[in-house]
Design a protein around this motif. Structure first.
Motif, PDB file in Angstrom:
ATOM      1  N   GLU A   1       0.825  -1.211   0.000  1.00  0.00           N
ATOM      2  CA  GLU A   1       0.000   0.000   0.000  1.00  0.00           C
ATOM      3  C   GLU A   1       0.857   1.258   0.000  1.00  0.00           C
ATOM      4  N   SER A   2       1.993   1.197   0.678  1.00  0.00           N
ATOM      5  CA  SER A   2       2.871   2.368   0.758  1.00  0.00           C
ATOM      6  C   SER A   2       3.757   2.525  -0.461  1.00  0.00           C
ATOM      7  N   GLY A   3       3.790   1.512  -1.334  1.00  0.00           N
ATOM      8  CA  GLY A   3       4.686   1.566  -2.482  1.00  0.00           C
ATOM      9  C   GLY A   3       6.098   1.151  -2.172  1.00  0.00           C
ATOM     10  N   THR A   4       6.338   0.658  -0.951  1.00  0.00           N
ATOM     11  CA  THR A   4       7.685   0.230  -0.568  1.00  0.00           C
ATOM     12  C   THR A   4       8.119  -0.989  -1.369  1.00  0.00           C
ATOM     13  N   VAL A   5       7.177  -1.892  -1.653  1.00  0.00           N
ATOM     14  CA  VAL A   5       7.506  -3.114  -2.386  1.00  0.00           C
ATOM     15  C   VAL A   5       6.576  -3.267  -3.580  1.00  0.00           C
ATOM     16  N   MET A   6       7.010  -4.091  -4.543  1.00  0.00           N
ATOM     17  CA  MET A   6       6.218  -4.375  -5.739  1.00  0.00           C
ATOM     18  C   MET A   6       5.312  -5.583  -5.554  1.00  0.00           C
ATOM     19  N   GLY A   7       5.708  -6.480  -4.665  1.00  0.00           N
ATOM     20  CA  GLY A   7       4.940  -7.693  -4.435  1.00  0.00           C
ATOM     21  C   GLY A   7       5.178  -8.190  -3.028  1.00  0.00           C
ATOM     22  N   ALA A   8       4.244  -9.016  -2.527  1.00  0.00           N
ATOM     23  CA  ALA A   8       4.351  -9.458  -1.134  1.00  0.00           C
ATOM     24  C   ALA A   8       3.663 -10.796  -0.934  1.00  0.00           C
ATOM     25  N   VAL A   9       4.274 -11.631  -0.088  1.00  0.00           N
ATOM     26  CA  VAL A   9       3.598 -12.798   0.466  1.00  0.00           C
ATOM     27  C   VAL A   9       2.811 -12.304   1.667  1.00  0.00           C
ATOM     28  N   THR A  10       1.513 -12.562   1.675  1.00  0.00           N
ATOM     29  CA  THR A  10       0.648 -11.993   2.698  1.00  0.00           C
ATOM     30  C   THR A  10      -0.454 -12.968   3.073  1.00  0.00           C
TER      31      THR A  10
ATOM     32  N   ASP B   1       5.162 -10.211 -14.270  1.00  0.00           N
ATOM     33  CA  ASP B   1       4.485 -11.466 -14.624  1.00  0.00           C
ATOM     34  C   ASP B   1       5.417 -12.651 -14.425  1.00  0.00           C
ATOM     35  N   ALA B   2       6.684 -12.490 -14.796  1.00  0.00           N
ATOM     36  CA  ALA B   2       7.653 -13.578 -14.617  1.00  0.00           C
ATOM     37  C   ALA B   2       7.879 -13.870 -13.140  1.00  0.00           C
ATOM     38  N   ILE B   3       7.943 -12.815 -12.317  1.00  0.00           N
ATOM     39  CA  ILE B   3       8.108 -12.992 -10.874  1.00  0.00           C
ATOM     40  C   ILE B   3       6.914 -13.735 -10.296  1.00  0.00           C
ATOM     41  N   ALA B   4       5.711 -13.327 -10.696  1.00  0.00           N
ATOM     42  CA  ALA B   4       4.504 -13.990 -10.197  1.00  0.00           C
ATOM     43  C   ALA B   4       4.471 -15.452 -10.610  1.00  0.00           C
ATOM     44  N   ASP B   5       4.817 -15.744 -11.859  1.00  0.00           N
ATOM     45  CA  ASP B   5       4.783 -17.133 -12.335  1.00  0.00           C
ATOM     46  C   ASP B   5       5.686 -18.023 -11.486  1.00  0.00           C
ATOM     47  N   GLU B   6       6.899 -17.548 -11.189  1.00  0.00           N
ATOM     48  CA  GLU B   6       7.844 -18.355 -10.422  1.00  0.00           C
ATOM     49  C   GLU B   6       7.390 -18.526  -8.973  1.00  0.00           C
ATOM     50  N   ILE B   7       7.001 -17.433  -8.334  1.00  0.00           N
ATOM     51  CA  ILE B   7       6.665 -17.493  -6.912  1.00  0.00           C
ATOM     52  C   ILE B   7       5.363 -18.249  -6.688  1.00  0.00           C
ATOM     53  N   VAL B   8       4.349 -17.940  -7.479  1.00  0.00           N
ATOM     54  CA  VAL B   8       3.066 -18.630  -7.320  1.00  0.00           C
ATOM     55  C   VAL B   8       3.214 -20.109  -7.661  1.00  0.00           C
ATOM     56  N   GLY B   9       3.972 -20.415  -8.735  1.00  0.00           N
ATOM     57  CA  GLY B   9       4.184 -21.809  -9.088  1.00  0.00           C
ATOM     58  C   GLY B   9       4.893 -22.585  -7.993  1.00  0.00           C
ATOM     59  N   GLU B  10       5.928 -21.976  -7.393  1.00  0.00           N
ATOM     60  CA  GLU B  10       6.655 -22.641  -6.315  1.00  0.00           C
ATOM     61  C   GLU B  10       5.782 -22.812  -5.082  1.00  0.00           C
ATOM     62  N   GLY B  11       5.037 -21.765  -4.726  1.00  0.00           N
ATOM     63  CA  GLY B  11       4.167 -21.860  -3.567  1.00  0.00           C
ATOM     64  C   GLY B  11       3.145 -22.973  -3.707  1.00  0.00           C
ATOM     65  N   ARG B  12       2.535 -23.066  -4.872  1.00  0.00           N
ATOM     66  CA  ARG B  12       1.520 -24.099  -5.081  1.00  0.00           C
ATOM     67  C   ARG B  12       2.133 -25.497  -5.148  1.00  0.00           C
ATOM     68  N   ARG B  13       3.408 -25.566  -5.479  1.00  0.00           N
ATOM     69  CA  ARG B  13       4.070 -26.870  -5.532  1.00  0.00           C
ATOM     70  C   ARG B  13       4.424 -27.388  -4.149  1.00  0.00           C
TER      71      ARG B  13
END
Length: 308
Positions: free
Chosen positions: A139-148, A281-293
């Motif tokens: 929300e503050s713009g400090t990061v581009m993505g977050a595990v939450t 999109d590439a970051i999301a693909d890797e992180i979401v794919g790993e998390g779901r695995r």
């Protein structure tokens, strides 16, 4: 029409990243007075106070919006240069700030980042916080993505389910022998020491409550680092809840044992800026794919949501 000069917005972002005008000046290779003048010029152009000049420097609400724009512009610039077949300055890498909870960072989160860094000219700036609070960094713009732990999308972001981190209560055999001499009963844990991550960590307290045990007077060790927390449990300092990532080897070796009681699942989600960006999109693909695995499916998650 009011405009925000990119160079001045970038300077504001650097001041916040570095914490002081002097540190920002060293990074930008200009004088502190030049940094101060850039900030004053930007504030005059926008008619708003953007920076509280404390130590460390803090953004106002208006400053937060400007820094968020600066980081998004840097991301879009990276994507444009990549599409044009260049990466900007030779050897330059785009900084990508991300937020992640401690247990994910200590277990599964770094592997997808390593794969990404081999394919993209990026460097990751990781902000570690409890999963209940990482969304605020978005929300503050400090990061581009977050595990939450937040399933509802932050304004201007999109969300994807990762899975559930499943925690089980474990202790050393010697600890069990001392504190749980009778089979099948966990009530003695009401007087046995436990390990908490910090004073916001209510995982162990919630597990005790589910087991019908009052944890109000339990002695607690505070060990605020994920790997050290697991080590404290393995050394018999107290009992604690660990994910199988951290307990499986010791369980197989018999140096830790399960206490019983229900596991506690902590649902995790990936949120990131809702921008059309090949890099994001590439970051999301890797992180979401790993998390779901590696995580338990969210539809199987059960038990109270807790913190760590």
């Amino acid at each position: 029409m009011m405009r925000i000069p990119p160079e001045l917005a970038d300077t504001l972002a650097v001041v916040v990243d570095e914490g002081t005008l002097d540190a920002a000046a060293r990074r930008l290779h200009i004088t502190p007075s030049a940094v101060s003048q850039r900030i004053k010029t930007l504030e005059q152009q926008l008619g708003r106070v953007l920076l509280v000049r404390s130590k460390p420097a803090r953004l106002t609400e208006a400053g937060t919006a400007v820094v968020r724009m600066a980081r998004q512009m840097a991301l879009l610039e990276h994507d444009a240069l990549a599409q044009l077949g260049g990466d900007g300055e030779e050897g330059a890498r785009t900084p990508v700030p991300l937020a992640v909870n401690a247990d994910s960072l200590a277990t599964w989160f770094l592997e997808p980042l390593a794969r990404l860094s081999q394919r993209h000219p990026v460097v990751f700036e990781l902000h570690r916080d409890d999963q209940d609070f990482t969304a605020a960094l978005l929300e503050s713009g400090t990061v581009m993505g977050a595990v939450t732990s937040r399933a509802t999308a932050v304004a201007g972001c999109r969300v994807s389910g990762l899975g559930a981190m499943r925690y089980e209560a474990v202790a050393t055999p010697a600890f069990v022998e001392r504190w749980l001499p009778g089979p099948g009963s966990l009530t003695e844990l009401g007087s046995a020491p436990l390990v908490d991550f910090d004073r916001r960590d209510d995982l162990q307290t919630r597990w005790l409550a589910v087991c019908g045990i009052d944890g109000a007077r339990v002695g607690r060790h505070f060990v605020p680092a994920s790997n050290d927390f697991a080590a404290a449990v393995r050394h018999g300092l107290g009992w604690g809840l660990l994910p199988r990532f951290q307990s499986q080897e010791a369980l197989d070796a018999g140096t830790l044992v399960l206490l019983g009681g229900p596991p506690i699942d902590v649902p995790l989600y990936w949120q990131q800026w809702n921008l059309r960006s090949p890099l994001l999109d590439a970051i999301a693909d890797e992180i979401v794919g790993e998390g779901r695995r590696v995580l338990a499916p969210l539809e199987e998650a059960d038990g109270p949501v807790s913190r760590r």
